[in-house]
Every structure is written in structure tokens, then in C-alpha cells.
Design a protein around this motif. Structure first.
Motif, short mmCIF file in Angstrom:
data_model
loop_
_atom_site.label_atom_id
_atom_site.label_comp_id
_atom_site.label_asym_id
_atom_site.label_seq_id
_atom_site.Cartn_x
_atom_site.Cartn_y
_atom_site.Cartn_z
N ASP A 25 7.07 -15.58 -3.94
CA ASP A 25 7.34 -15.02 -2.61
C ASP A 25 7.70 -13.54 -2.66
O ASP A 25 8.36 -13.02 -1.77
N ARG A 26 7.31 -12.86 -3.71
CA ARG A 26 7.59 -11.42 -3.84
C ARG A 26 6.58 -10.76 -4.76
O ARG A 26 6.05 -11.39 -5.68
N VAL A 27 6.32 -9.49 -4.51
CA VAL A 27 5.40 -8.72 -5.37
C VAL A 27 5.99 -7.32 -5.55
O VAL A 27 6.50 -6.72 -4.59
N THR A 28 5.93 -6.83 -6.78
CA THR A 28 6.32 -5.44 -7.04
C THR A 28 5.08 -4.65 -7.42
O THR A 28 4.27 -5.11 -8.23
N VAL A 29 4.93 -3.48 -6.81
CA VAL A 29 3.80 -2.62 -7.13
C VAL A 29 4.33 -1.31 -7.71
O VAL A 29 5.36 -0.79 -7.28
N LEU A 68 -5.69 -4.00 -5.41
CA LEU A 68 -4.68 -3.01 -5.83
C LEU A 68 -4.71 -2.86 -7.35
O LEU A 68 -4.62 -1.74 -7.88
N ALA A 69 -4.86 -3.98 -8.05
CA ALA A 69 -4.92 -3.92 -9.52
C ALA A 69 -6.17 -3.16 -9.95
O ALA A 69 -6.12 -2.28 -10.84
N ASP A 70 -7.30 -3.44 -9.30
CA ASP A 70 -8.55 -2.74 -9.64
C ASP A 70 -8.42 -1.23 -9.40
O ASP A 70 -9.08 -0.43 -10.05
N MET A 77 -8.12 2.17 3.59
CA MET A 77 -8.87 3.42 3.76
C MET A 77 -7.95 4.61 3.44
O MET A 77 -8.38 5.60 2.84
N ALA A 78 -6.67 4.48 3.82
CA ALA A 78 -5.71 5.55 3.49
C ALA A 78 -5.59 5.70 1.97
O ALA A 78 -5.53 6.82 1.45
N LEU A 79 -5.58 4.57 1.26
CA LEU A 79 -5.49 4.62 -0.22
C LEU A 79 -6.74 5.26 -0.81
O LEU A 79 -6.67 6.13 -1.70
N LEU A 80 -7.90 4.80 -0.32
CA LEU A 80 -9.17 5.30 -0.87
C LEU A 80 -9.37 6.78 -0.57
O LEU A 80 -10.07 7.48 -1.29
N ALA A 81 -8.71 7.24 0.50
CA ALA A 81 -8.85 8.65 0.89
C ALA A 81 -8.37 9.60 -0.20
O ALA A 81 -8.81 10.74 -0.27
N ILE A 82 -7.44 9.11 -1.07
CA ILE A 82 -6.95 9.99 -2.15
C ILE A 82 -7.26 9.42 -3.53
O ILE A 82 -6.65 9.81 -4.53
N VAL A 134 0.85 -1.20 0.00
CA VAL A 134 0.00 0.00 0.00
C VAL A 134 0.89 1.26 0.00
O VAL A 134 0.58 2.25 -0.68
N ALA A 135 2.01 1.20 0.73
CA ALA A 135 2.94 2.35 0.72
C ALA A 135 3.42 2.61 -0.71
O ALA A 135 3.49 3.77 -1.16
#
Ligand code: UD1
Length: 422
Positions: A275-279, A263-265, A307-312, A237-238
Motif C-alpha cells: 500500500d505504498r511506493v517510494t520513487v 516510471l522504472a523504464d 507528458m510533463a515527465l516526457l517534456a524533460i 510523478v512529482a
């Protein structure tokens, strides 16, 4: 802490808090020395270690390893002062009954994300033959002369804690126990694999029907705690908030399936390995609705960060909290940073705003506190997050890890605040 730069780089998560705590409790059932590796250095682990020591176990810690020698237990009581600090201390109830036939565990009472009852733990253990009395704020539990007896238990709700307590008690019960409507969180799978390695017979691991054939005793084992999917989700999320690219390693990406889909949506690009994800995100964030549910549903432990993500984000979204009552406490603090949030019962209506503005805020609970730090990463100006002892319960070196990704964040010496200088 100052909002601004895109976070970039790679960060490794620690072992899962919710797994490590239960593995520590389960080690009480083993008359010998258990070695756990990949144990996070967080304050909840300190509390559980204290609980084990009070019960007579020897606990030696070096770096991310714990050696727990439970050859001799000298007490069967988990005192209120420790249970009040950490509700997960109630995980010793099943193991103490299985090992000693008797347990006295303080009732946890309310906590800041709801009343968190333990009636399902009690009912399930009674079905295995345990005699329970509530006295002076404690559960006094005793196994009858005939011992614990396997039985069929259907949980009203797939409670994580109740499933774990029952599983642990059933492992040393006589005969077969079937737990229906069991919780399926990956950390329960980790606990079950640990027990199997120690000699337990458990079928249906990771499903909602768990069958346990009781065995006479368990043998010492070594076990590596699985990676923390919630810590991983928090760093993803960061990355999503600031743009990234951020790579998070050290956890099973399949354990975050629905979180990654959300996150994709919302407009993030994801590269997913085992065992790893890149965003990474270059366009705007799109609002999506979220409802928390038991695993494999959307984890309640990721609700605050989203909620922090949706806030912006562009547009409005509804967050529905189905697991805990009262888990929107931190939303009031997020609103102090300019977020547009309306709470109606167990729904939060979040309307995205152009920007958040830095403010002094207070952590209300572990994940809420982490979410406020995340919000501070993109807020204009300085954010000071207070009461960060909540965050220390579940995140190891949170400031150092965020700083390593380029965040402008620091910890005030001797004060329970995160802050920064612009
Ligand atoms: C565990 C996790 C927590 C996570 C939660 C849900 C640990 C240490 N904590 O908490 O991080 O958010 O699972 O995934 O592993 N309930 C009852 N009666 C009971 C038991 C539970 O009514 O006997 C209710 C609770 O009040 C709550 C809901 O059921 O509203 C879910 O609780 P549960 O799944 O048991 O969560 P925990 O084990 O407390």
C-alpha cells in the motif's frame, strides 16, 4: 509556484474520487443509512452530495465520512445544472431505475476532454427492459410494470460509466444479468464489493465478464473507499520529476502496475510495498512511449502527468490517447512553458527539452491542470496556474501536500490561481 528543489518525504492519498462518486450514487438503492469512510474532500463529492439531496436523500458529512440516508426519495430528476457541472452525476440513472422504476437525468453534453457519449449506458439499460426517451435535453427512463429483467449485455467498449450503471441496475433486476466486455477498473471492483456487502450477488468482480443475480432489496452498510491510484500516481510523478525520494501511501500499489513499470523504464528507482511506493531518481529521465487503454492498460487519467515527465526526458516519445478524443488540450499550455510537443490526431509527439520555463498557464481540465502544476515544480522561474477549480474537483489539499514535500507552491487567496514567490 517556483521550480527547483527535490521533493522529499511522505504523503498519504485520499479515497478514490471515481469510487466515492459511484458509491454515493449506489447508496440511493439502499432504503436506510449508508456510512462511507475515506471519502475525499473534493468539489466533485460536493456536487454528488447536492445531487443526492435534490433526490431527497439526507447527507451528513463529517471530516472524511459521509452518512447518506436514502430511506425516502422525493424526486427522480438529476437536473442539468448539476449534470453540467459533473458528468459523473449520470451514475444515478441505474440506481434510480432500480429503486424507483423511473428516472429523469439531464444529458451531459460535451465536456472539455471530448464528447463523452452515454449511448452504451442507454443501450445496456434498454436491454434490461428500460423504456427510454430523449426529450428536452433529458433522458426520461421508465421501468415497465414487469420490472427490470436480467439480460445478456455485451459492451462495444469497456466503458467505466456504462459498466457501473448496468451493474447497479442489474443488482435489483429479476434474474441473471451478464455484462460482457465489462470495464475492470479497481473503482468498479470497489463498487461491486460495496453492493455485495449490502446483499447483492455479483460474480466475476475485477474481470471482463460480470454476472449479477438480482436480489429483492439491499441493506445498509458501512464501507471504506479504496485509495486513489490516480492521486498516488500524480505524487509519484512529482517525485520522479524532482528526484525524490517521495513515498506515497494509502493505495493499492497493484492498481498502478503499468504506471510503475513506465516510471522504472524512464530511469526511476522504485520501492514497492502493498500500500505504498517510494520513487527516487538520480540519473536522467529516459523517454518511453505510452498508450492509454482501459484498465489494466495505462490510465488515461495519468496521461497528462506523464507528458510533463516526457517534456524533460532525454529523447522523443509518442503518447497515444485511445480512450478520450481531445484529451491533449493542456499540451498547448505545457508548450507555453517551453515543451516541444506536436499533436497529430490522437498522438502527441513529445521531444524532451533541457528545461521548462515558468509561465502563466491555465488548467483546461482536472488532470491537465495537475500536470501543469507538476511541470511548474521543475520549470525555471515562476509558474502561475489559473482556473484551478478544475484541480479542486479531484485533489484534496493539493497545495498543502506538495508544500509538505518541500515544493515552493502557494494558493492565491480569493483567486483561482496557484502561484509562488521566488
Ligand atoms: C471514467 C472516469 C474517468 C476516466 C474514465 C476512463 C469517473 C467519474 N470517471 O469516466 O476519470 O478517465 O472512466 O478510465 O469514474 N463512451 C461512449 N459511449 C458510452 C460511454 C462511453 O462512446 O456510452 C466513450 C467515451 O466518450 C470515452 C470512452 O468511451 O471516449 C471511455 O469512457 P468511460 O470509460 O465511460 O469513462 P467515464 O465513465 O466517463
Amino acid at each position: 509556484m517556483c521550480g527547483g528543489p527535490r521533493l522529499t518525504g511522505e504523503v498519504a492519498v485520499e479515497g478514490a474520487k471515481n469510487s466515492a462518486l459511484k458509491l454515493m450514487a449506489a447508496s440511493l438503492m439502499i432504503p436506510g443509512s449508508t456510512r462511507l469512510t475515506n471519502v475525499p474532500q473534493i468539489s466533485d463529492v460536493d456536487v454528488m452530495a447536492e445531487v443526492l439531496v435534490r433526490l431527497g436523500a439526507r447527507v451528513v458529512r463529517s471530516d472524511h465520512e459521509l452518512h447518506i440516508d436514502a430511506s425516502t426519495l422525493t424526486s427522480h430528476e438529476a437536473p442539468y445544472e448539476l449534470v453540467a457541472k459533473m458528468r459523473a452525476s449520470t451514475a444515478v440513472l441505474g440506481p434510480l431505475l432500480a429503486r424507483l422504476g423511473v428516472a429523469r437525468v439531464a444529458l451531459p453534453g460535451g465536456c472539455n476532454i471530448g464528447s463523452r457519449k452515454i449511448d452504451m449506458h442507454i443501450h445496456g439499460l434498454e436491454t434490461l427492459g428500460v423504456e427510454m426517451e430523449l426529450e428536452h435535453g433529458y433522458i426520461a427512463a421508465r421501468v415497465p410494470e414487469s420490472g427490470l429483467t436480467g439480460a445478456h449485455v455485451t459492451l462495444d467498449f469497456p466503458s467505466v460509466g456504462a459498466t457501473e450503471n448496468l451493474l447497479m441496475a442489474a443488482v435489483l433486476a429479476r434474474g441473471t444479468t451478464v455484462i460482457e466486455n465489462a470495464a475492470r477498473e479497481p473503482e468498479i471492483g470497489d463498487l461491486a464489493h460495496f453492493l455485495v456487502a449490502a446483499g447483492a450477488r455479483v460474480d466475476g468482480i475485477g474481470t471482463s465478464v460480470v454476472t449479477v443475480e438480482g436480489v429483492e432489496r439491499l441493506e445498509p452498510v458501512e464501507h471504506r473507499v479504496i485509495g486513489d491510484r490516480i492521486e498516488a500516481g500524480t505524487f509519484l510523478v512529482a517525485g520522479a520529476l524532482t528526484g525524490g525520494p517521495v513515498t506515497v501511501t494509502g493505495f493499492g500499489s497493484s492498481h498502478l502496475d503499468i504506471v510503475l513499470r513506465k516510471l522504472a523504464d524512464m530511469g526511476c528507482d522504485l520501492e514497492v510495498g502493498e500500500d505504498r511506493v517510494t520513487v527516487r531518481r538520480d540519473g536522467p529521465l529516459r523517454a518511453v512511449d505510452i498508450q492509454t487503454l482501459p484498465y489494466p492498460g495505462f490510465p488515461t487519467d495519468m496521461q497528462a502527468q506523464f507528458m510533463a515527465l516526457l517534456a524533460i526526458a532525454d529523447g522523443g516519445a509518442i503518447i497515444t490517447e485511445n480512450v478520450f478524443e481531445n484529451r491533449f488540450m493542456f499540451a498547448g499550455e505545457l508548450a507555453r512553458m517551453g515543451a516541444d510537443i506536436r499533436i497529430e490526431g490522437h498522438h502527441a509527439l513529445v521531444k524532451g527539452v533541457k528545461a521548462l520555463s515558468g509561465a502563466p498557464v491555465r488548467s483546461t481540465d482536472l488532470r491537465g491542470g495537475a500536470a501543469l502544476v507538476l511541470a511548474g515544480l521543475v520549470a525555471q522561474g515562476e509558474t502561475v496556474v489559473g482556473d484551478i477549480e478544475h484541480i479542486d474537483r479531484g485533489y484534496e489539499r493539493f497545495v498543502e501536500k506538495l508544500s509538505s514535500l518541500g515544493a515552493s507552491v502557494s494558493r492565491r487567496a480569493n483567486v483561482s490561481d496557484f502561484d509562488g514567490i521566488c
